[in-house]
Enzyme design. Sequence first.
Site, PDB file in Angstrom:
ATOM      1  N   ASP A  36       0.866  -1.184   0.000  1.00 30.88           N
ATOM      2  CA  ASP A  36       0.000   0.000   0.000  1.00 30.88           C
ATOM      3  C   ASP A  36       0.898   1.228   0.000  1.00 30.88           C
ATOM      4  O   ASP A  36       2.053   1.165   0.448  1.00 30.88           O
ATOM      5  CB  ASP A  36      -0.901   0.006   1.244  1.00 30.88           C
ATOM      6  N   ASP A  58       3.574   1.554  -5.025  1.00 37.96           N
ATOM      7  CA  ASP A  58       2.646   2.172  -5.965  1.00 37.96           C
ATOM      8  C   ASP A  58       2.315   1.140  -7.037  1.00 37.96           C
ATOM      9  O   ASP A  58       3.221   0.612  -7.701  1.00 37.96           O
ATOM     10  CB  ASP A  58       3.310   3.407  -6.573  1.00 37.96           C
ATOM     11  N   CYS A  87      -6.566  -4.993  -4.534  1.00 35.70           N
ATOM     12  CA  CYS A  87      -7.634  -4.136  -4.011  1.00 35.70           C
ATOM     13  C   CYS A  87      -7.328  -2.648  -4.137  1.00 35.70           C
ATOM     14  O   CYS A  87      -8.188  -1.818  -3.822  1.00 35.70           O
ATOM     15  CB  CYS A  87      -7.893  -4.453  -2.540  1.00 35.70           C
ATOM     16  N   TYR A 163     -14.176   6.811 -13.246  1.00 30.27           N
ATOM     17  CA  TYR A 163     -14.190   5.645 -12.358  1.00 30.27           C
ATOM     18  C   TYR A 163     -14.866   4.450 -13.031  1.00 30.27           C
ATOM     19  O   TYR A 163     -14.341   3.333 -13.011  1.00 30.27           O
ATOM     20  CB  TYR A 163     -14.904   5.998 -11.055  1.00 30.27           C
ATOM     21  N   LYS A 167     -13.089   0.795 -14.056  1.00 31.62           N
ATOM     22  CA  LYS A 167     -13.557  -0.483 -13.534  1.00 31.62           C
ATOM     23  C   LYS A 167     -14.146  -1.370 -14.641  1.00 31.62           C
ATOM     24  O   LYS A 167     -14.053  -2.595 -14.577  1.00 31.62           O
ATOM     25  CB  LYS A 167     -14.579  -0.256 -12.421  1.00 31.62           C
ATOM     26  N   PHE A 196     -19.706  -0.480   0.126  1.00 35.98           N
ATOM     27  CA  PHE A 196     -19.084  -1.162   1.253  1.00 35.98           C
ATOM     28  C   PHE A 196     -18.571  -0.168   2.289  1.00 35.98           C
ATOM     29  O   PHE A 196     -18.267   0.991   1.968  1.00 35.98           O
ATOM     30  CB  PHE A 196     -17.926  -2.034   0.776  1.00 35.98           C
ATOM     31  N   THR A 198     -15.882   1.124   3.724  1.00 35.18           N
ATOM     32  CA  THR A 198     -14.448   1.282   3.536  1.00 35.18           C
ATOM     33  C   THR A 198     -14.082   2.751   3.732  1.00 35.18           C
ATOM     34  O   THR A 198     -14.960   3.620   3.765  1.00 35.18           O
ATOM     35  CB  THR A 198     -14.031   0.852   2.125  1.00 35.18           C
TER      36      THR A 198
END
Length: 255
Positions: A36, A58, A87, A163, A167, A196, A198
């Site tokens: 991460d 990265d 993720c 976005y 995806k 979710f 998050t």
Amino acid sequence: MQIQDQTFLITGAASGLGAATAERLVAAGGRVVLSDLSDRVEAQAEALGGAARALRGDVTSEADMQAAIDAAIELGEGRGLAGVIHCAGVVSVAKLVDREGNPADLEAYARTIQINLVGSFNVMRLAAAAMTRNAPGEDGERGVIINTASIAAFDGQVGQCAYSASKAGVVGMSLPAARELSRHGIRVMAIAPGVFETPMMSDIPEDAVAALSAAVPFPKRLGKPDEFARLAEQIITNTMLNGEVIRLDGGIRMQ
């Protein structure tokens, strides 16, 4: 594939879906390398004990992701990299034309595509190359790659052009990658989460969260990171899951 004594790389592992997946895999006897950009990744790995290792990285960097894969191979003590759960990603919102008539920022669009789509491809290609060197297990399997898509790939909202496109690209890569890597015994899957709990949701007002929860047919709440992790675990252990994108969204269809 069994999780016990196998080693996995998890990106975006400092929090949310990635952190929950790391916890579940370690609980099942696996070893994990947590990658991460956030410095919180070290604390996450420390909390998991000796079966986990943290590495800042990265996902768009070849050097960073190769270092993470090399760390996973080392942690595996000769078994190699068994799987990747990717993720890492960003959410972006920008209208094509704002209220003043100004066009959307092209650099911001490109950044979202670079992180979410190019980053996914970067991790997948490097991981697959490492997995081809694994000794085949049962059914000739050498590894599994799980990417994270989103319901925005199918039900994009106003302001989600970047976005949703990023995806949708992850969705589009799943089947051709699975077909290509089948000769090496490597499976490719994607999970498309709905709304979710998050860190990405932390900036959304409470009334908006309530509205999103109410829009889920059942259960009427946000998804929990461990529910994502449980699906990732099932994908890892069920060899017949390949080349598919699984929506994990409680049946919500965004309008």
